[in-house]
Design an enzyme around this catalytic site. Structure first.
Site, PDB file in Angstrom:
ATOM      1  N   ARG A  20       1.897   6.919   4.479  1.00 27.79           N
ATOM      2  CA  ARG A  20       2.731   7.402   5.583  1.00 27.79           C
ATOM      3  C   ARG A  20       4.206   7.222   5.247  1.00 27.79           C
ATOM      4  NH1 ARG A  20       3.891   4.473  10.533  1.00 27.79           N
ATOM      5  NH2 ARG A  20       4.502   5.894  12.191  1.00 27.79           N
ATOM      6  N   ARG A  36       3.591  -3.846  14.624  1.00 22.93           N
ATOM      7  CA  ARG A  36       3.293  -5.130  13.999  1.00 22.93           C
ATOM      8  C   ARG A  36       2.836  -6.131  15.047  1.00 22.93           C
ATOM      9  NH1 ARG A  36       8.743  -5.594  10.220  1.00 22.93           N
ATOM     10  NH2 ARG A  36       8.227  -3.870   8.807  1.00 22.93           N
ATOM     11  N   LYS A  73      -5.752  -5.043   5.584  1.00 22.38           N
ATOM     12  CA  LYS A  73      -5.879  -3.586   5.464  1.00 22.38           C
ATOM     13  C   LYS A  73      -6.928  -3.215   4.432  1.00 22.38           C
ATOM     14  CE  LYS A  73      -3.014   0.536   4.677  1.00 22.38           C
ATOM     15  NZ  LYS A  73      -1.617   1.014   4.589  1.00 22.38           N
TER      16      LYS A  73
END
Length: 331
Positions: free
Chosen positions: A129, A328, A194
């Site tokens: 992204r 976040r 992730k």
């Protein structure tokens, strides 16, 4: 001549990997004899693979050995695993970016069947992204791009990256029993790390049908050197799951999940996915900071029917949409 050399290089790399794939040592001389090339050529081809993130040991007197076993993507195996009604899955060796490959085909006027997929062993210019590089080492992860068409145009794509995130979560839960979560707007996490990212790219007019390319990068077995290239906590399927990961089966299963979600999304938009997303929301009812021009801190209260994130602050409850925003944990 250059294209012939490139094709020769590709074929030789694949042949070398087919020998090395069992994890044993093979001498440069023996490999050279099998392929009918020089030992120097063997060393050069393996060095090219090293430059694409494949870990290869070279030990004097013993030869070459992969640092860990790999399973190459196999177009024939993939085709046999697909059902008759599935769109084509094209397997590439090393490419710039699987998303770029689909987009270039569209720009060249090729007619692609919705659901068509490109996968690659490695990417030299993988993108995340906001144009960030996506680390794409050879033969260890999954670099997957799928084509779709939205008849209602660009505005109809609102929330699409979240719906695709749910497709990945479904797959990780059903096939590997992993507690996958979606981090708004386009990442998949397992145990707060992730494991996958999603990049949706659109090509078309605002008021007409548009082409959609959906890129998914899924970590399967990250090499040890990955930490030098990634600046956030990450994990992979082999670390989180006790199961053997069969990459060819995984490609077919992912295509099935993604196309299933895309069909539903084309009919309903993101609306029908809201309850499911709120179950899979990594930050549900947690304190978050939305990194924008002026950072916003508050409690994450899920998403609306267009995929906008709902944040409750001390003063009000507001909805924010993707673009340049990053979410976040903490405040």
């Amino acid at each position: 001549m250059a294209s012939n050399m490139s094709k020769t290089s590709l074929v030789c790399q694949r042949q070398l990997l087919q020998y090395l794939a069992d994890g044993s040592f093979y001498s440069g001389q023996w490999l050279a004899e099998q392929l009918g090339i020089s030992r120097t050529a063997v060393a050069n081809y393996l060095n090219e693979l090293k430059q694409h993130g494949l870990e290869i040991f070279s030990v004097k007197g013993r030869g070459y050995k992969l640092a860990s076993l790999i399973q190459l993507l196999d177009a024939n195996k993939i085709k046999k695993l697909q059902t008759a009604d599935c769109a084509q899955i094209l397997v590439q060796h090393i490419t710039d970016s699987t998303n770029s490959q689909l987009l270039s085909r569209l720009q060249a006027g090729q007619n692609l069947e919705p659901g068509s997929v490109i996968v690659a062993e490695a990417q030299s210019a993988g993108r995340g992204r906001r144009g960030r590089p996506w680390y794409s080492p050879f033969g260890t992860n999954l670099y997957f791009s799928c084509y779709w068409r939205l008849e209602l145009g660009v505005p109809a794509a609102m929330g699409l990256s979240l719906a695709i995130g749910l497709a990945v979560c479904r797959l990780l839960q059903q096939h590997y029993q992993l507690p996958a979560k979606v981090k708004w707007p386009n990442d998949i996490y397992v145990n707060e790390k992730k494991i996958a990212g999603i990049l949706v790219e659109l090509s078309g007019q605002v008021d007409a049908a548009c082409d959609v390319v959906i890129g998914i990068g899924l970590n399967i077995g990250m090499p040890e050197q990955s930490a030098q290239h990634i600046d956030q906590p990450y994990t992979d399927l082999r670390t989180e799951s006790a199961q053997h990961v069969e990459r060819n089966s995984l490609v077919v299963a992912l295509q099935h999940q993604v196309v299933s979600v895309l069909r539903e999304f084309s009919a309903t938009g993101f609306t029908s996915f809201v309850p499911e997303f709120n179950q899979f929301d990594l930050y549900a009812n947690r304190k978050v900071s939305l990194m924008a021009k002026l950072p916003i801190s508050g409690i994450c209260r899920g998403v609306d029917k267009q995929g906008g994130i709902i944040i409750e602050t001390e003063k009000s409850t507001e909805v924010y949409y993707g673009g340049e925003l990053t979410l976040r944990a903490g405040g």
